[in-house]
Design a protein around this motif. Structure first.
Motif, PDB file in Angstrom:
ATOM      1  N   SER A  23       0.833  -1.192   0.000  1.00 24.69           N
ATOM      2  CA  SER A  23       0.000   0.000   0.000  1.00 24.69           C
ATOM      3  C   SER A  23       0.870   1.245   0.000  1.00 24.69           C
ATOM      4  CB  SER A  23      -0.904   0.006   1.236  1.00 24.69           C
ATOM      5  OG  SER A  23      -0.164   0.323   2.392  1.00 24.69           O
ATOM      6  N   ARG A  50      -8.986   0.362  19.949  1.00 21.87           N
ATOM      7  CA  ARG A  50      -8.835   1.595  19.161  1.00 21.87           C
ATOM      8  C   ARG A  50      -8.403   2.788  20.009  1.00 21.87           C
ATOM      9  NH1 ARG A  50      -8.250   1.608  13.892  1.00 21.87           N
ATOM     10  NH2 ARG A  50      -8.813   3.814  14.042  1.00 21.87           N
ATOM     11  N   GLY A  74      -9.379   9.651   7.110  1.00 17.34           N
ATOM     12  CA  GLY A  74     -10.012   8.399   6.721  1.00 17.34           C
ATOM     13  C   GLY A  74     -11.520   8.471   6.774  1.00 17.34           C
ATOM     14  N   TRP A  76     -13.469   9.190   9.059  1.00 17.20           N
ATOM     15  CA  TRP A  76     -14.000   8.641  10.308  1.00 17.20           C
ATOM     16  C   TRP A  76     -14.469   7.197  10.177  1.00 17.20           C
ATOM     17  CZ3 TRP A  76     -15.704  13.427   8.409  1.00 17.20           C
ATOM     18  CH2 TRP A  76     -15.146  14.546   9.029  1.00 17.20           C
ATOM     19  N   VAL A  77     -14.069   6.528   9.100  1.00 15.75           N
ATOM     20  CA  VAL A  77     -14.447   5.122   8.912  1.00 15.75           C
ATOM     21  C   VAL A  77     -13.227   4.222   8.727  1.00 15.75           C
ATOM     22  CG1 VAL A  77     -16.695   5.703   7.925  1.00 15.75           C
ATOM     23  CG2 VAL A  77     -14.747   5.310   6.394  1.00 15.75           C
ATOM     24  N   GLY A  78     -12.032   4.786   8.615  1.00 17.13           N
ATOM     25  CA  GLY A  78     -10.844   3.978   8.392  1.00 17.13           C
ATOM     26  C   GLY A  78      -9.592   4.683   8.876  1.00 17.13           C
ATOM     27  N   GLY A  79      -8.500   3.939   8.936  1.00 18.23           N
ATOM     28  CA  GLY A  79      -7.217   4.479   9.350  1.00 18.23           C
ATOM     29  C   GLY A  79      -6.607   3.687  10.482  1.00 18.23           C
ATOM     30  N   GLU A  80      -5.269   3.641  10.498  1.00 18.35           N
ATOM     31  CA  GLU A  80      -4.510   2.950  11.531  1.00 18.35           C
ATOM     32  C   GLU A  80      -3.296   3.801  11.881  1.00 18.35           C
ATOM     33  OE1 GLU A  80      -5.277   0.131  12.996  1.00 18.35           O
ATOM     34  OE2 GLU A  80      -6.930  -0.537  11.708  1.00 18.35           O
ATOM     35  N   ASP A  83       0.092   3.225  10.125  1.00 19.99           N
ATOM     36  CA  ASP A  83       0.287   3.689   8.747  1.00 19.99           C
ATOM     37  C   ASP A  83       0.948   5.061   8.693  1.00 19.99           C
ATOM     38  OD1 ASP A  83      -0.864   1.399   7.719  1.00 19.99           O
ATOM     39  OD2 ASP A  83      -2.857   2.288   7.490  1.00 19.99           O
ATOM     40  N   ASP A 102      -4.721   6.345  17.535  1.00 21.98           N
ATOM     41  CA  ASP A 102      -5.948   5.799  16.968  1.00 21.98           C
ATOM     42  C   ASP A 102      -7.148   6.423  17.676  1.00 21.98           C
ATOM     43  OD1 ASP A 102      -5.055   4.025  14.984  1.00 21.98           O
ATOM     44  OD2 ASP A 102      -4.728   2.417  16.432  1.00 21.98           O
ATOM     45  N   LEU A 105     -13.948   4.397  15.263  1.00 23.22           N
ATOM     46  CA  LEU A 105     -14.469   4.761  13.950  1.00 23.22           C
ATOM     47  C   LEU A 105     -15.908   4.280  13.786  1.00 23.22           C
ATOM     48  CD1 LEU A 105     -11.328   3.595  11.933  1.00 23.22           C
ATOM     49  CD2 LEU A 105     -11.890   5.957  12.567  1.00 23.22           C
ATOM     50  N   THR A 190     -20.786   8.512   2.651  1.00 28.07           N
ATOM     51  CA  THR A 190     -20.091   7.803   3.724  1.00 28.07           C
ATOM     52  C   THR A 190     -20.126   8.608   5.013  1.00 28.07           C
ATOM     53  OG1 THR A 190     -18.609   6.754   2.117  1.00 28.07           O
ATOM     54  CG2 THR A 190     -17.897   6.755   4.412  1.00 28.07           C
TER      55      THR A 190
END
Length: 288
Positions: A23, A50, A74, A76-80, A83, A102, A105, A190
């Motif tokens: 990625s 999280r 992200g 508010w639905v994804g991300g780490e 990363d 983190d 989400l 989304t």
């Protein structure tokens, strides 16, 4: 050939090879060595998987360093947090203790629960940063995209830090990269359930919380941003801050997009924009 383009010519083949194998964010981390920095990962600032953070710090710092708490985007639905090691390493290499956190989400949570998480992470930094060489009296909050929204709300809306026994006055400043600060009515499908559309509370918008005495801000956006309109969001918020005599620096870059704005912090892409230089200058300015 200018120096930036020489660097691009040398580094682009390696970057493209890395991007093909994994990625983009993983590639940026792989191509952003830790250098003279250390990290402590997976520290809990609250309950649950999280509510954890990673701390990046200069290896050979002299005296307590300023502290930046960073929130990624992200929608508010994804991300780490992992990363964005490249953000932590880059700022730590400039002498800044950096915390990448983190937060919960959607659909696990919705507005305003992730703001409570963000404030809790900031409160952890205020309480614990000295253990990692940080100066809690020089505490900043920073974010990109949805993370910039989180940072803005923590810095502008007193409610969230007050729940943690703090005040926005405990922040020395905040940094927003391509943040959505005024996005009603919500158009992104989304985002709608995240903010309870069509019953989105008007006070969910950062522009509603600008007041005299709020922390100084560094607002950066991309002229080519197709996801978060820069003039409506960054431009309007900067105007409101200035009208209330809040110190604000407003910058727009021409060679980045919404996504590559934060990516330009990573070593291989710094030729795109002076993002790291401008953030470091804001945090490390004399008297800060």
């Amino acid at each position: 050939m200018s120096r930036p383009y020489r660097l691009l010519a040398l580094g682009l083949p390696l970057l493209l090879l890395a991007l093909a194998a994994c990625s983009p964010l993983t590639a940026l981390n792989a191509l952003s060595p830790a250098g003279a920095t250390d990290s402590v990962e997976g520290l809990a600032y609250g309950e649950g998987a999280r509510r954890k953070l990673d701390v990046y710090r200069p290896r050979d710092q002299r005296g307590p360093a300023p502290v930046v708490v960073f929130f990624y985007g992200g929608n508010w639905v994804g991300g780490e947090r992992g990363d964005y090691a490249f953000v932590g390493r880059a700022l730590a290499a400039r002498g800044i203790v950096t915390i990448v956190a983190d937060y919960r989400l959607h659909p696990e949570v919705s507005y305003p629960d992730f703001l409570r998480d963000a404030a809790q992470a900031v409160a952890w930094a205020h309480r614990e940063a000295a253990r990692y060489g940080g100066d809690p009296r020089r505490l900043y909050v920073m974010g990109h995209s949805a993370g910039a929204y989180n940072a803005a709300m923590v810095a502008l809306d007193e409610r969230w830090l007050q729940e943690q026994g703090m005040a926005t006055a405990d922040l020395r400043g905040w940094i927003g990269l391509a943040g959505p600060y005024d996005f009603l009515p919500i158009e992104n499908p989304t985002t709608k359930p995240v903010f309870h559309f069509p019953d989105t509370p008007p006070d969910s918008q950062p522009v509603r919380h600008v007041a005299a005495g709020t922390p100084p801000a560094l607002l950066i956006a991309a002229h080519k941003d197709k996801l978060v309109e820069p003039e409506r969001n960054t431009g309007q918020l900067a105007k409101l801050l200035r009208a209330r005599q809040v110190p604000v620096r407003e910058l727009y870059y021409g060679s980045v997009t919404h996504t590559t704005l934060v990516a330009s912090i990573a070593a291989p892409l710094r030729w795109l924009a002076p993002t790291l230089d401008d953030v470091a200058a804001f945090v490390l300015k004399p008297g800060a």
